[in-house]
Design a protein around this motif. Structure first.
Motif, PDB file in Angstrom:
ATOM      1  N   HIS A 165      -4.469   0.150   5.226  1.00  0.00           N
ATOM      2  CA  HIS A 165      -3.261  -0.323   5.681  1.00  0.00           C
ATOM      3  C   HIS A 165      -3.568  -1.290   6.713  1.00  0.00           C
ATOM      4  N   SER A 222      -8.468  -4.403  -5.854  1.00  0.00           N
ATOM      5  CA  SER A 222      -8.643  -2.944  -5.924  1.00  0.00           C
ATOM      6  C   SER A 222      -9.556  -2.408  -6.844  1.00  0.00           C
ATOM      7  N   ALA A 247      -7.014  -3.829  -0.119  1.00  0.00           N
ATOM      8  CA  ALA A 247      -6.335  -3.049  -1.329  1.00  0.00           C
ATOM      9  C   ALA A 247      -6.530  -1.472  -0.789  1.00  0.00           C
ATOM     10  N   HIS A 248      -7.016  -0.897   0.081  1.00  0.00           N
ATOM     11  CA  HIS A 248      -7.393   0.287   0.223  1.00  0.00           C
ATOM     12  C   HIS A 248      -7.411   0.817   1.948  1.00  0.00           C
ATOM     13  N   PRO A 259      -5.046   5.481  -0.172  1.00  0.00           N
ATOM     14  CA  PRO A 259      -4.274   4.006   0.032  1.00  0.00           C
ATOM     15  C   PRO A 259      -4.426   3.279  -1.135  1.00  0.00           C
ATOM     16  N   GLN A 306      -6.665  -9.421  -2.295  1.00  0.00           N
ATOM     17  CA  GLN A 306      -6.765  -8.043  -2.153  1.00  0.00           C
ATOM     18  C   GLN A 306      -7.411  -7.555  -3.615  1.00  0.00           C
ATOM     19  N   LEU A 308      -3.068  -0.384  -3.493  1.00  0.00           N
ATOM     20  CA  LEU A 308      -2.055  -1.271  -3.353  1.00  0.00           C
ATOM     21  C   LEU A 308      -1.431  -1.498  -4.789  1.00  0.00           C
ATOM     22  N   PHE A 361      -4.954  -4.521   5.102  1.00  0.00           N
ATOM     23  CA  PHE A 361      -4.055  -5.195   4.319  1.00  0.00           C
ATOM     24  C   PHE A 361      -3.015  -6.102   5.181  1.00  0.00           C
ATOM     25  N   LEU A 377       0.827  -1.183   0.053  1.00  0.00           N
ATOM     26  CA  LEU A 377      -0.102  -0.192  -0.157  1.00  0.00           C
ATOM     27  C   LEU A 377       0.812   1.148   0.047  1.00  0.00           C
TER      28      LEU A 377
END
Length: 984
Positions: A393, A408, A390-391, A458, A406, A460, A396, A271
């Protein structure tokens, strides 16, 4: 909601420290602050901030300092003699009647520079040279803009240290430089391109755009260097470097290749802080946190209408295969398209029955497992958390723990639906499916790009990262073991805490301007696998091809290389500055002689993002620490204590303080100003500078900046304080005018300071004050306490020399000359222009070849107390008595000789009521002090108290605290009293 993730991962800990990236409501959010935090809510903090702004702008906000800004325009005197650049200024002209910065600062700097006074090679020409070196680099300012007062503080402190060491005979190198500032420069050039030609970056090829950037750099890049020269910075311009110069670029490539070879740089999916406006990842330092107390409409680049933030949306996921649902809350409902799971706390009784079950995503054909994790805080929100790896932290990290995919779902402009447009569409679709459960105000911290004003996302992405763990531990060890000293020492704890929780560093930037990453994607001619990425790196494409051929066991002809289009983070190249500026990786003579640097001086706000990275990279790549000491100064704020920023409209250009400026010209903007800050309320400037900013001069600005205690609390600088230092400059000017008159009227030879012998007690007294001042300067410089040096110099010149010694009817020429000349040498590191101008005139008068090219004050020996350790400088008064008598006389005179007068013992003017005291000095006071203020009893002095009333004592400071303290005490520095029964 999630619990605090401090113990989970170093990356999570770093994000928690900086509060940059998460839109979620976690346990460390403002809604539930940690115990040590203030109990005020975000709404209360925002209200207090607004009240403060209104108070500053209102007419009710006033203080004594505002009255100090009353000033009248001074006469500007121009130096009218035509002097070719680099030629020495003519100081044989008549001495102007008053001090004018414009007159004084003309022509000196080009002469210093042409003569090579700022190069280390000048050391070979100094008779007082010592076999020691002093090296330092200036924190390279961005090439995009202009210097502000924070930069001016850095220059003032660093130049004072550099000039001091050079005068001590050290071989000094202070290297100037400029940072290419990837994001800032690209943004400025894109704005210019659009305003002037109506084109965007994407309308040009990469090569065409870079050509535009270099054109802009050639036009504007010298502005920073012009400002540094205007500030009097004694930089070695022959060694100036730009981070995009060929030599520096080679160092960047070498560093990347070496770190890749050692496994410290790797490519991975992770990220990053993504700016949709810049279409690039950005570093943590380029992310600002905007505090929202609740629902707020903000302008976002790329959107015509303002976007809503500061709300919490709740919606439900239906449980698959049975009746029931799980409600989740989020500040970013558009990210639910990338949800892959729902997390609950294992001990939350509300969700015990759904452990291990699945929910069906309403818009995607996938099931979301309900997982349990102790990271969830069941007391926040609904106690159930949507997981979007994917958005987010924390999500993730959770996906790695539970082996979740993950996905996005960031919508790019080319796809037609942007993220905040998708937000409204998602809410509408949830409402249509009867899954929407409500929306409420929610205090939050919104991460915003400092360069574009865009809201950070954020995201990925596959990027290049630097492993920081081992390097950070070595940096901690260096401080713990005393190999690296951080001043002030209280930063040691901060250093250790941050480096102990550091994450791997993303160094990829999706820009065109910068150092293109020297890594190449490999395509093999006979390979059918197009999914797997094969990468090599090299100092050139030829070297990379050879590496690829050896790594994959094929011939060079069977390989196709495609260089990574991304560029390296600007902080990566800046982290190499201490050794790359000296020619690394080549083993140059400069590198051998001046590396490691002696000291690094910079602002405390850069301790992590620049200082720590220099230490890590320098130790890894050179095997040595890049410097032995780190001196950190505080931030400069406006006089109201606010951080200077373009959005507040309180940024002050140091050149405006130096040359003066009208209010209309002061309220200007440039291409480096974000569009969101182009229209700011200038009420603060109109209130603080109703007539503009007066001309103060470089010397006054530098002296004022160095007069603050830089290692401590932030500096609230007021222009009125700089103006006060300009008045001090005028005092120096008039003092030297008087001194020249005295010296020209009497024609005796002037010996050296060691040969000068005071003739009477007043001469002895002023010489003792001079010795004390030199000693304080030595000690202050050695401790890097420049404020104590400036205080000592100001006190000696203004009080000891002007208010007392120059009141004498007869002064000894040699004593006066050396008091003035030594003081000018002491002041030279702080006031280079004024002291050079005045010293040159004294130098000519002394008749020692003033026209010699090498005759400059900046190369004269810095005064040493060892020169003055002789009886005439120490006999009167004793050490303990010196301060007390000096303060008594200084306070009593109040800059006016009508109060107290110092008379020689033999003077016939001494009245009968006056008492002669030790050293042959008589004090006569017209303010009603008791006769015999000092009673002489052999070798003992006894202080007798004052008989005046409190009001009269307030008018005459001599009696300061004698009514409140027993007889036998006198006022002392700091407001306390000192026993005053001193044996000689």
């Amino acid at each position: 909601m999630w619990r605090s993730a401090c113990g989970l991962s170093v990356r999570a800990a770093e994000r928690a420290i900086h509060r940059k990236c998460s839109h979620r409501l976690y346990a460390h959010n403002a809604e539930k602050p940690p115990p040590q935090s203030s109990p005020r809510t975000q709404a209360e903090k925002e209200r207090r901030r607004r009240d403060k702004e209104e108070a500053i702008l209102s007419s009710q906000h006033n203080n004594v300092e505002d009255q100090g800004m009353k000033w009248s325009e001074k006469e500007r005197i121009a130096y009218s003699v035509s002097t070719p650049p680099g030629e020495k200024k003519d100081t044989t002209l008549p001495f102007p009647s008053s001090y004018s910065p414009e007159y004084v600062e003309t022509s000196w700097y080009p002469w210093w520079e042409k003569e090579g006074f700022f190069t280390p090679e000048i050391n070979d020409r100094l008779p007082h040279a010592v076999n020691r070196s002093f090296s330092m680099c200036i924190p390279p300012p961005n090439v995009t803009g202009t210097l502000h007062l924070g930069h001016a503080l850095t220059v003032a402190i660093e130049d004072a240290l550099v000039r001091w060491r050079r005068m001590q005979g050290y071989k000094v190198v202070w290297v100037p430089g400029c940072d290419h500032a990837g994001i800032a420069t690209q943004t400025v050039v894109e704005r210019r391109l659009f305003r002037e030609r109506g084109k965007r970056r994407q309308d040009l090829s990469r090569e065409e755009f870079l050509k535009e950037v270099w054109t802009w750099k050639k036009e504007k890049g010298e502005e920073i260097y012009h400002q540094l020269r205007k500030l009097g910075a004694s930089l070695d311009w022959s060694r100036a470097c730009f981070t995009m110069d060929p030599g520096f670029s080679s160092a960047v490539t070498e560093a990347f290749v070496r770190l890749c070879d050692s496994g410290l740089i790797y490519r991975s999916e992770g990220l990053v802080n993504w700016s949709c406006a810049l279409e690039s990842a950005i570093s943590d330092i380029e992310v600002d946190s905007k505090q929202l107390s609740g629902r707020t409409l903000l302008s976002v680049p790329g959107y015509q209408n303002r976007v809503e933030f500061g709300t919490m949306v709740t919606f439900s996921y239906p449980i698959d295969g049975q009746d029931g649902e799980v409600a989740v809350s989020t500040t970013r409902p558009e990210t639910m398209l990338g949800d892959v799971a729902i997390a609950v706390h294992p001990e939350d009784p509300r969700y015990q029955a759904v452990h291990g079950k699945q929910c069906r995503h309403p818009f995607a054909d996938r099931l979301l497992p309900i997982i349990t994790d102790t990271l969830v805080d069941m007391e926040l929100g609904t106690g159930a958390v949507k997981v979007t790896p994917a958005h987010d932290h924390t999500d993730f990290l959770l996906s790695q723990r539970h082996s979740l995919p993950q996905i996005s779902n960031l919508s790019l402009p080319s796809q037609g639906v942007k993220r905040f447009d998708a937000r409204e569409q998602v809410i509408d679709a949830l409402t249509e499916k009867m899954l929407f459960r409500g929306k409420r105000d929610h205090a939050m911290s919104l991460p915003v790009c400092s360069r574009s004003g865009d809201v950070i996302e954020p995201l990925l992405k596959k990027q290049w990262f630097v492993r920081c763990g081992e390097m950070a531990q070595r940096a901690i060890q260096a401080v713990d073991e005393g190999q690296l000293e951080i001043i002030p020492h209280f930063y040691n704890k901060t250093w250790c805490s941050w480096l102990s929780n550091i994450s791997d560093w993303c160094i990829s930037r999706q820009l065109w301007w910068g150092h293109q990453i020297p890594a190449y994607r490999v395509t093999l001619s006979d390979s059918t696998d197009t999914q797997e990425e094969l990468w090599v790196w090299g100092r050139s494409e030829e070297e990379a091809r050879e590496r690829a051929a050896g790594k994959y066991g094929v011939t060079a002809d069977a390989i196709t290389l495609t260089q990574d289009p991304d560029v390296l983070d600007t902080w990566f190249s800046s982290g190499l500055f201490p050794f790359a500026m000296l020619g690394w990786p080549q083993q140059t003579s400069d590198l051998r002689q001046f590396y490691p640097n002696t000291i690094l001086e910079t602002g405390s706000d850069l301790i992590f993002f620049w200082v720590a990275r220099m230490v890590m990279l320098g130790t890894e790549l050179t095997g040595q620490l890049p410097f032995k000491q780190v001196l950190l100064h505080s931030l400069v704020r406006d006089k109201h204590g606010r951080k200077m920023s373009k959005s507040l409209g309180n940024v002050i250009d140091p050149l405006d303080v130096i040359s003066g400026i009208s209010l209309e010209v002061h309220t200007r903007s440039d291409l480096s100003t974000p569009d969101s800050c182009l229209s700011v309320p200038y009420g603060v400037q109109r209130k603080d500078f109703p007539k503009g900013i007066p001309e103060c001069g470089t010397d006054a600005l530098r002296f004022a900046l160095c007069s603050y205690k830089a290692q401590g609390e932030d500096i609230s600088l007021s222009v009125s304080q700089v103006l006060s230092c300009r008045h001090f400059c005028n005092k120096m000017w008039q003092t030297v005018r008087f001194t020249l008159g005295v010296l020209e009227d009497r024609g005796a030879e002037l010996g050296t300071v060691e040969q000068t012998s005071p003739l009477n007690s007043m001469d002895q007294w002023v010489c003792s004050r001079l010795y004390s001042t030199v000693l304080q300067c030595e000690q202050g410089f050695e401790r890097y306490e420049l404020h104590s040096v400036t205080a000592a110099l100001h006190s000696f010149w203004l009080h000891s020399l002007c208010d007392i010694y120059l009141r004498e009817k007869q002064v000894v020429r040699a004593v006066l000359y050396h008091c003035v000349s030594v003081s000018l040498a002491l002041l030279s590191p702080f006031m280079p222009f004024l002291t050079e101008e005045l010293w040159q005139r004294l130098y000519l008068l002394k008749g020692e070849g003033g026209d010699s090219a090498g005759a400059s004050l900046c190369l004269q020996p810095y005064p040493q107390s060892s020169q003055l350790v002789r009886d005439q400088y120490l006999v009167w008064p004793p050490a303990a008595l010196s301060t007390a008598v000096h303060l008594l006389l200084m306070d009593c005179t109040r800059f006016d000789s009508s109060c107290c007068e110092m008379l020689p013992h033999s003077s016939t003017k001494a009245p009968a009521s006056s008492r002669t005291f030790l050293g042959g000095m008589t004090l006569t006071c017209s303010m009603g002090l008791r006769s015999g203020l000092f009673a002489g009893h052999g070798r003992t002095l006894t202080f007798l108290s004052c008989r005046k009333s409190r009001t009269e004592r307030a008018a005459c400071h001599a009696g300061g605290s004698c009514q409140d303290e027993p007889a036998g005490r006198v006022p002392h520095e700091g407001g306390r009293c000192l026993p005053f029964n001193t044996q000689r």
